[in-house]
Scaffold this active site. Sequence first.
Site, short mmCIF file in Angstrom:
data_model
loop_
_atom_site.label_atom_id
_atom_site.label_comp_id
_atom_site.label_asym_id
_atom_site.label_seq_id
_atom_site.Cartn_x
_atom_site.Cartn_y
_atom_site.Cartn_z
CB ALA A 155 -0.79 -0.07 1.10
CG HIS A 156 -1.28 5.04 0.43
ND1 HIS A 156 -2.16 5.92 0.22
CD2 HIS A 156 -1.35 4.60 1.76
CE1 HIS A 156 -2.91 5.96 1.28
NE2 HIS A 156 -2.51 4.76 2.20
#
Length: 341
Positions: A240-241
Amino acid sequence: MSVYSLKELAEHIGATSRGNTDVVVDSIAPLDKAQANQLTFISNAKFRPFLAQSQAGILVVSEADIEFCSANSNLLITKNPYVAYALLAQYMDTTPKAASDIASTAVIASSAKLGTNVSIGANAVIEDGVELGDNVVIGAGCFIGKNTKIGANTQLWANVSIYHEVQIGSDCLIQSGAVIGGDGFGYANERGQWIKIPQTGSVIIGNHVEIGACTCIDRGALDSTVIEDNVIIDNLCQIAHNVHIGTGTAVAGGVIMAGSLTVGRYCQIGGASVINGHMEICDQAIVTGMSMILRPITEPGIYSSGIPAQTNKEWRKTAALTLDIDKMNKRLKALEKKLAD
């Protein structure tokens, strides 16, 4: 088909040899199936009883394995046969490149900068401002977004998508279907309505990184998602980011890492594990498969969670007992208090 002599292979990996140094092999096979034209290896002592019967043209062994081999065997002798196998497999590798030239159907922006000996497969798209280093290979159907930079000797297999302004180092390998630089899962909620937050960070990938098929690495919300040098990530992972993965870490298939997680150097993350975000995992942590990590890991070691498979009957009993843990705990405390009084 190329052939390789015992002498040549020994020199290539810095091993010693015993037997006919002119014997040649053309491929590598398992210990129990290798024939006279093939090389094999042993990396576990439990397989030593099979060495004497092996038909392999060359055996890769350690000093401790020699006494179990036939006197007529041709041996490559090394401290670590498994590492030797890896090096020899690279040397003898016959895997074709994802592309061998620049296809006529590739779409390449006029502002893109291509190094020497770059190969681009059919129907690949290279957008404005892209920079490809020397010997980069872009497979068929790949998309490389604006201003992305890819270092020398990196190879992308077919249908990899690299979004805009991503940085990928040299000597990387990215398998088919990977998506790098897509939007992170960032939203604000206003009275039940999700409001998308543009993800304006990037993804920065170091050198000698390998990324498996259909793995997704999201771009950061503001800062970048970072994958340091020598990281290996298996298939079907979700990064994920703003995740930061340290040098030399290995991530097995199906792992999910939530946003803003920091994973240290030389960690090993077992398959199908799920790791919470906004926390840190220290260097040299080992997480076994299917673990759920909800809190930071601050000390190197092996961490596990989950229930190993049982028969259905055993599992149902175990599940039923877990529902009674709170009641049993209260009874235990009551008994302890009664005994103390």
